[in-house]
Scaffold this motif. Structure first.
Motif, PDB file in Angstrom:
ATOM      1  N   UNK A  83      11.145   2.577   8.453  1.00 36.13           N
ATOM      2  CA  UNK A  83      10.089   2.311   7.480  1.00 36.13           C
ATOM      3  C   UNK A  83       9.719   3.542   6.668  1.00 36.13           C
ATOM      4  N   UNK A  84       9.268   3.311   5.436  1.00 35.29           N
ATOM      5  CA  UNK A  84       8.796   4.405   4.615  1.00 35.29           C
ATOM      6  C   UNK A  84       9.012   4.140   3.145  1.00 35.29           C
TER       7      UNK A  84
ATOM      8  N   UNK B  72       3.208   5.786  -3.430  1.00 33.08           N
ATOM      9  CA  UNK B  72       4.345   6.471  -4.047  1.00 33.08           C
ATOM     10  C   UNK B  72       4.318   6.392  -5.576  1.00 33.08           C
ATOM     11  N   UNK B  73       3.583   5.437  -6.138  1.00 28.06           N
ATOM     12  CA  UNK B  73       3.594   5.246  -7.582  1.00 28.06           C
ATOM     13  C   UNK B  73       3.103   6.460  -8.382  1.00 28.06           C
ATOM     14  N   UNK B  74       2.060   7.194  -7.952  1.00 28.96           N
ATOM     15  CA  UNK B  74       1.666   8.372  -8.745  1.00 28.96           C
ATOM     16  C   UNK B  74       2.782   9.416  -8.865  1.00 28.96           C
ATOM     17  N   UNK B  75       3.512   9.655  -7.795  1.00 30.24           N
ATOM     18  CA  UNK B  75       4.627  10.607  -7.857  1.00 30.24           C
ATOM     19  C   UNK B  75       5.721  10.063  -8.771  1.00 30.24           C
ATOM     20  N   UNK B  76       5.976   8.774  -8.697  1.00 27.46           N
ATOM     21  CA  UNK B  76       6.964   8.120  -9.562  1.00 27.46           C
ATOM     22  C   UNK B  76       6.578   8.321 -11.031  1.00 27.46           C
ATOM     23  N   UNK B  77       5.316   8.059 -11.365  1.00 27.90           N
ATOM     24  CA  UNK B  77       4.837   8.242 -12.742  1.00 27.90           C
ATOM     25  C   UNK B  77       4.909   9.713 -13.161  1.00 27.90           C
TER      26      UNK B  77
ATOM     27  N   UNK C 120       0.820  -1.213   0.000  1.00 27.45           N
ATOM     28  CA  UNK C 120       0.000   0.000   0.000  1.00 27.45           C
ATOM     29  C   UNK C 120       0.858   1.270   0.000  1.00 27.45           C
ATOM     30  N   UNK C 121       1.987   1.239   0.702  1.00 27.78           N
ATOM     31  CA  UNK C 121       2.887   2.400   0.688  1.00 27.78           C
ATOM     32  C   UNK C 121       3.482   2.568  -0.702  1.00 27.78           C
ATOM     33  N   UNK C 122       3.840   1.451  -1.350  1.00 27.09           N
ATOM     34  CA  UNK C 122       4.359   1.521  -2.721  1.00 27.09           C
ATOM     35  C   UNK C 122       3.312   2.130  -3.651  1.00 27.09           C
ATOM     36  N   UNK C 123       2.067   1.698  -3.501  1.00 32.19           N
ATOM     37  CA  UNK C 123       0.988   2.254  -4.326  1.00 32.19           C
ATOM     38  C   UNK C 123       0.808   3.758  -4.068  1.00 32.19           C
TER      39      UNK C 123
END
Length: 170
Positions: free
Chosen positions: A94-95, A40-45, A35-38
């Motif tokens: 964590x983070x 962060x994914x919009x910022x990554x994209x 869920x944390x990865x998800x």
């Protein structure tokens, strides 16, 4: 320019990490990390899209019959976008972290993301180190502006995830 975006080490994340470790649920930790990865994914994209669409404007050719084929065939912006990475940790600190992995970039492009973010790219003309050209990244700040715009959304999502996991633990 900041080399990476990090949401880690906050008191809430550390406390939650200890509780998750005490609860001993690997499924809970995996769910948290996913869920944390998800989050962060919009910022990554957004960062990848920002570098792919960053215009580099030159002052144009000078008079004369100079020119020729490029000494390299690799696409600059796509190469830089491929170096943007995400990592998520749920252990001691964590983070989530989004950064540019220099090891995934060719040797001659290792500093290029920061150079483009500054707005001025100075380089030799077709590899000729006696002739130099200047290109301008307009608007400048593809990394810093995108991070400033996307970090509040990422932090809010991580806060929501923390609340959900905290409720699951109690």
């Amino acid at each position: 320019m900041a080399g990476s975006v990090q949401v880690l080490g906050t008191g809430q994340l550390l406390t939650l990490s200890r509780k998750m470790r005490a609860a001993g649920g690997p499924r809970l930790r995996q769910n948290f990390s996913r869920r944390v990865r998800r989050a962060a994914e919009p910022l990554h994209r957004d960062l990848q899209q920002a570098i792919r669409t960053q215009p580099l404007v030159s002052e144009g050719r000078k008079s004369g019959g100079r020119g020729g084929p490029s000494p390299t065939t690799r696409p600059l912006r796509a190469t830089l976008a491929g170096g943007i990475r995400i990592s998520v940790r749920s252990g001691a600190s964590p983070g989530a972290r989004i950064w540019i992995d220099k090891s995934r970039l060719p040797q001659d492009l290792r500093n290029m993301p920061w150079v483009i973010d500054d707005g001025r790219v100075r380089h030799p003309v077709f590899g000729n180190r006696r002739r130099w050209a200047t290109q301008w990244a307009r608007p400048s700040g593809w990394w810093t502006k995108t991070v400033q715009a996307g970090t509040p959304r990422m932090r809010a999502e991580v806060e929501r995830i923390l609340g959900d996991v905290r409720r699951d633990l109690t």
